[in-house]
Design a protein around this motif. Sequence first.
Motif, short mmCIF file in Angstrom:
data_model
loop_
_atom_site.label_atom_id
_atom_site.label_comp_id
_atom_site.label_asym_id
_atom_site.label_seq_id
_atom_site.Cartn_x
_atom_site.Cartn_y
_atom_site.Cartn_z
N LYS A 115 0.51 -1.17 0.10
CA LYS A 115 0.03 -0.11 0.16
C LYS A 115 0.85 1.28 0.10
N ILE A 116 0.76 2.17 -1.08
CA ILE A 116 1.59 3.34 -1.26
C ILE A 116 0.84 4.31 -0.11
N HIS A 117 -0.20 4.70 -0.32
CA HIS A 117 -0.82 5.94 0.52
C HIS A 117 -1.32 5.48 1.77
N TYR A 157 -7.37 3.45 1.08
CA TYR A 157 -6.87 4.82 0.99
C TYR A 157 -6.38 5.12 -0.09
N ASP A 158 -5.66 4.32 -1.07
CA ASP A 158 -5.26 4.57 -2.37
C ASP A 158 -6.39 4.89 -3.27
N LEU A 159 -7.64 4.75 -2.94
CA LEU A 159 -8.64 5.09 -3.85
C LEU A 159 -8.96 6.57 -4.22
N ARG A 160 -8.38 7.39 -3.22
CA ARG A 160 -8.45 8.68 -3.07
C ARG A 160 -7.43 9.51 -4.02
N PHE A 161 -6.57 8.46 -4.46
CA PHE A 161 -5.43 9.23 -5.23
C PHE A 161 -5.60 8.98 -6.81
N SER A 162 -6.18 9.48 -7.68
CA SER A 162 -6.43 9.30 -9.03
C SER A 162 -5.11 8.86 -9.77
N SER A 163 -4.04 9.54 -9.51
CA SER A 163 -2.93 9.40 -10.18
C SER A 163 -2.35 8.25 -10.18
N LEU A 164 -2.56 7.19 -9.09
CA LEU A 164 -2.29 5.83 -9.13
C LEU A 164 -2.96 4.99 -10.03
N TYR A 165 -4.29 5.29 -10.30
CA TYR A 165 -4.81 4.62 -11.27
C TYR A 165 -4.68 4.89 -12.69
N ARG A 198 -13.33 6.15 -10.43
CA ARG A 198 -12.27 5.42 -10.89
C ARG A 198 -12.43 4.50 -12.13
N ALA A 199 -13.67 4.10 -12.09
CA ALA A 199 -13.94 3.10 -13.19
C ALA A 199 -14.34 4.13 -14.51
#
Length: 277
Positions: A115-117, A157-165, A198-199
């Motif tokens: 997990k990054i974030h 919590y990664d879900l909140r960081f669109s740059s990851l996706y 995200r989708a």
Amino acid sequence: MKVALAQFCSGIVPQENADRLCQVMSEAAAGGATMLFTPEMTGLLDRDRVRAASAIRDEAHDVVLLVARREAERLGIWVQLGSLAIRASDDPDGKWLNRSYLIDPEGEIAARYDKIHLFDVDLSPSESLRESAAYRGGQQAVVASVPGATLGLSICYDLRFSSLYEALTNAGADILSVPAAFTVPTGKAHWEILLRARAIESGAFVIAAAQDGDHADGRSTYGHSMVVDPWGEILLDLGKGEGLGFCDLDLAKIGEVRSRVPAVANRKEFAQPAKPS
């Protein structure tokens, strides 16, 4: 591809969680699933870090990971083990890893993602949460090949960081996994809308297996494990309570949606704005 989502209420005893996982894997395979997705912290959910320390093991000795690998081979099923708390032998500070695993039908670990974030927040003047106090954050985004598709891994919590996706889909991901243990207030406010966002922006399926219920460590989680298609439509919502759900993914939908709205193909690099003086 037929997938199964397990909605758990994980407790503080890893062996009990492993027993539950074993049962669910059998049910998923019997239901014809190619792949099972489980929530964040499938093996142990305990905010008492002193108590948790006695239960957290390294990768070679984690009972839940061992069960997942054994049963994946026995049943011939892929498992996206949402995450486990894993002891990192190479961390001088003794921090743990919040690590996601992709396990193939031979029981081999096909991919790992840390997990990054990490969730660090001040809830009030007297209450704060510091995931980074106990866990070491990851540094690497991860994609992996699964039958007919490419899977991008993330955690909660990664879900909140669109740059990851964006990075995951730039690397070819067309299915995004978001195992989670969202709290009830943030789940009600943001869970569905973030998953759908995200989708839509990725033109990808989003598969989000979640924790739900009142846990032995005193916390409450939101549930509503979901599958969202590349157009942003909800194909599955498990609502409240532990359980197992199934969903058939029409992988051709990915290409159809990305042709209609080519947002992934139209992405551009640009110079970042300077902060105003």
